[in-house]
Design an enzyme around this catalytic site. Sequence first.
Site, mmCIF file in Angstrom:
data_model
loop_
_atom_site.group_PDB
_atom_site.id
_atom_site.type_symbol
_atom_site.label_atom_id
_atom_site.label_comp_id
_atom_site.label_asym_id
_atom_site.label_seq_id
_atom_site.Cartn_x
_atom_site.Cartn_y
_atom_site.Cartn_z
ATOM 1 N N PRO A 135 0.789 -1.201 0.000
ATOM 2 C CA PRO A 135 0.000 0.000 0.000
ATOM 3 C C PRO A 135 0.831 1.266 0.000
ATOM 4 C CG PRO A 135 -0.300 -1.283 2.016
ATOM 5 C CD PRO A 135 0.887 -1.782 1.322
ATOM 6 N N GLU A 136 0.462 2.153 -0.857
ATOM 7 C CA GLU A 136 0.870 3.531 -0.713
ATOM 8 C C GLU A 136 -0.373 4.238 -0.185
ATOM 9 O OE1 GLU A 136 3.457 5.633 -2.922
ATOM 10 O OE2 GLU A 136 4.432 3.973 -3.948
ATOM 11 N N HIS A 168 -1.185 -16.062 7.000
ATOM 12 C CA HIS A 168 -0.755 -14.678 7.286
ATOM 13 C C HIS A 168 -1.892 -13.755 7.709
ATOM 14 C CE1 HIS A 168 3.044 -16.004 5.783
ATOM 15 N NE2 HIS A 168 2.614 -16.105 4.546
ATOM 16 N N ARG A 217 4.853 -10.328 5.108
ATOM 17 C CA ARG A 217 6.182 -9.925 5.578
ATOM 18 C C ARG A 217 6.188 -9.387 6.996
ATOM 19 N NH1 ARG A 217 8.798 -6.614 0.648
ATOM 20 N NH2 ARG A 217 10.659 -6.725 1.916
#
Length: 269
Positions: free
Chosen positions: A2-3, A90, A109
């Site tokens: 995401p930005e 996740h 991550r």
Amino acid sequence: MPELPEVEVSRMGITPHILQQTVVKVNIHNPNMRWPVPDEVYQIEALPVVAVERRAKYLLLTCELGSVILHLGMSGNLRVVDKAEPLKKHDHIEFIFGNGKALRLNDPRRFGCCLWQAPNECHTLLSKLGPEPLTDAFTAKRVYEQSRNKKTAIKQFIMDNAVVVGVGNIYANESLFKAGIHPKREAGKVSLARYEKLVPIIKETLAAAIVQGGTTLKDFAQSDGKPGYFAQQLLVYGRKGEPCFVCKKNLTEIRLGQRSTVFCSQCQR
DNA sequence: CGGTCTACCTGAAAGC
DNA sequence: TGCTTTCAGGTAGACC
């Protein structure tokens, strides 16, 4: 992934499902995010969410006793699903609501985070942030003055959260191309006139991406679980070696602060 | 202090 | 095919 546009799109996507809904349960399946998830986040249990806000790329789920701060890091995404839906790999944190929905933070991550902020407090992560790019607080004059005597490359300068929040690698590349500014140019040597061009371009670029549902990459999915779509045409990012849309010269890639930087050596000076 | 670099992780893609 | 290497959109904090 995401930005800022993706975070804002996520915020808009989850809000109708969770605003004013009571958090029945918080499940922390894996507390090992960027920072350990504190037990304080359980304080939101049994309380309704009274606000779903964004500051920079942080999302704040606010209840009477404080706010859950969420950040999606580089690989995170949020989905609202039926609480009976099996967990995916996740899915580290979930908030179960009285309406039977579950808000799940999935982040392979684990660069993202889930923290707590008490009422009337400003978490240290949020306290040093620069202006929101889409507000009137972000002006060319302000950036120009802040940039004087700065030797940093303009690209790294506009990606600095103390200067303006929410400009990540993709939009930094895109904005500098549109403004015709070489990404390596010293921030302190960029004229006011050029900042007056760049700042509105940053605003327009981010705003357009939000309107179009965020630039989606790989498996970015909308908060309701529908796949996102490639909305915005990227002019330079990911186009190394391909011809510039303006002058046809092949685009150059360099590393700037370890980040991929793509630009047109002819259009950007 | 300003500027730079590392570290945190997993997984997809490229390289061999 | 399968193993190894490289790279990824973020960013705080360590370091010089």
